[in-house]
Write a protein that holds these residues in place. Sequence first.
Motif, PDB file in Angstrom:
ATOM      1  N   UNK A   5      -1.251 -46.530  -1.788  1.00  8.48           N
ATOM      2  CA  UNK A   5      -1.470 -47.845  -3.185  1.00  8.48           C
ATOM      3  C   UNK A   5      -2.863 -47.422  -3.853  1.00  8.48           C
ATOM      4  N   UNK A   6      -3.401 -47.208  -2.580  1.00  7.11           N
ATOM      5  CA  UNK A   6      -4.647 -47.070  -2.945  1.00  7.11           C
ATOM      6  C   UNK A   6      -5.093 -45.334  -3.562  1.00  7.11           C
ATOM      7  N   UNK A   7      -4.116 -44.770  -3.741  1.00  8.43           N
ATOM      8  CA  UNK A   7      -3.805 -43.328  -4.537  1.00  8.43           C
ATOM      9  C   UNK A   7      -4.364 -43.726  -5.810  1.00  8.43           C
ATOM     10  N   UNK A   8      -2.665 -44.526  -5.893  1.00 11.40           N
ATOM     11  CA  UNK A   8      -2.594 -44.715  -7.250  1.00 11.40           C
ATOM     12  C   UNK A   8      -2.975 -45.418  -8.210  1.00 11.40           C
ATOM     13  N   UNK A   9      -4.135 -46.105  -7.273  1.00 12.10           N
ATOM     14  CA  UNK A   9      -4.650 -47.911  -8.393  1.00 12.10           C
ATOM     15  C   UNK A   9      -5.743 -46.769  -8.285  1.00 12.10           C
ATOM     16  N   UNK A  10      -6.158 -45.147  -7.855  1.00  8.55           N
ATOM     17  CA  UNK A  10      -7.435 -45.271  -7.905  1.00  8.55           C
ATOM     18  C   UNK A  10      -7.169 -44.068  -9.360  1.00  8.55           C
ATOM     19  N   UNK A  11      -5.393 -43.308  -9.134  1.00 12.25           N
ATOM     20  CA  UNK A  11      -5.603 -42.715 -10.567  1.00 12.25           C
ATOM     21  C   UNK A  11      -5.304 -42.845 -11.685  1.00 12.25           C
ATOM     22  N   UNK A  12      -4.873 -44.588 -11.563  1.00 15.46           N
ATOM     23  CA  UNK A  12      -4.585 -45.740 -12.331  1.00 15.46           C
ATOM     24  C   UNK A  12      -5.951 -45.445 -13.688  1.00 15.46           C
ATOM     25  N   UNK A  13      -6.719 -45.852 -12.809  1.00 15.91           N
ATOM     26  CA  UNK A  13      -8.371 -46.696 -12.861  1.00 15.91           C
ATOM     27  C   UNK A  13      -8.568 -45.306 -13.386  1.00 15.91           C
ATOM     28  N   UNK A  14      -8.785 -43.851 -12.770  1.00 15.44           N
ATOM     29  CA  UNK A  14      -9.207 -42.747 -13.382  1.00 15.44           C
ATOM     30  C   UNK A  14      -8.596 -42.244 -14.507  1.00 15.44           C
TER      31      UNK A  14
END
Length: 98
Positions: A5-14
């Motif tokens: 979930x953290x990885x997906x959130x970071x990917x969306x933010x990037x």
Amino acid sequence: MSKEDKRKKAKRENAAILSEAVPPIAEIVPAAVTVSAADRDDGIIRRRARRSKGRVEPFTTRLTLETSNYIYGVANDRDIPIAQVIEEMAAAHRAQST
């Protein structure tokens, strides 16, 4: 929050950051201004990039500020590469020594 979930959130933010409009470089970086050594606080002459002239032998040395400023000043005043200044100085020294 899981690692996934953290990885997906970071990917969306990037992705959001990358999708933002980037202003032209001229708006970010002011136009280049030439400054004489006398106008600078540190007394160092501004160096500028030079084009390659077929010189391939690297030459690294430490100089006094006065010598460095002299070499860069001559190169800047005559609009020639620093290597040419050093080569001309070496040629003058050889001519004087013989």
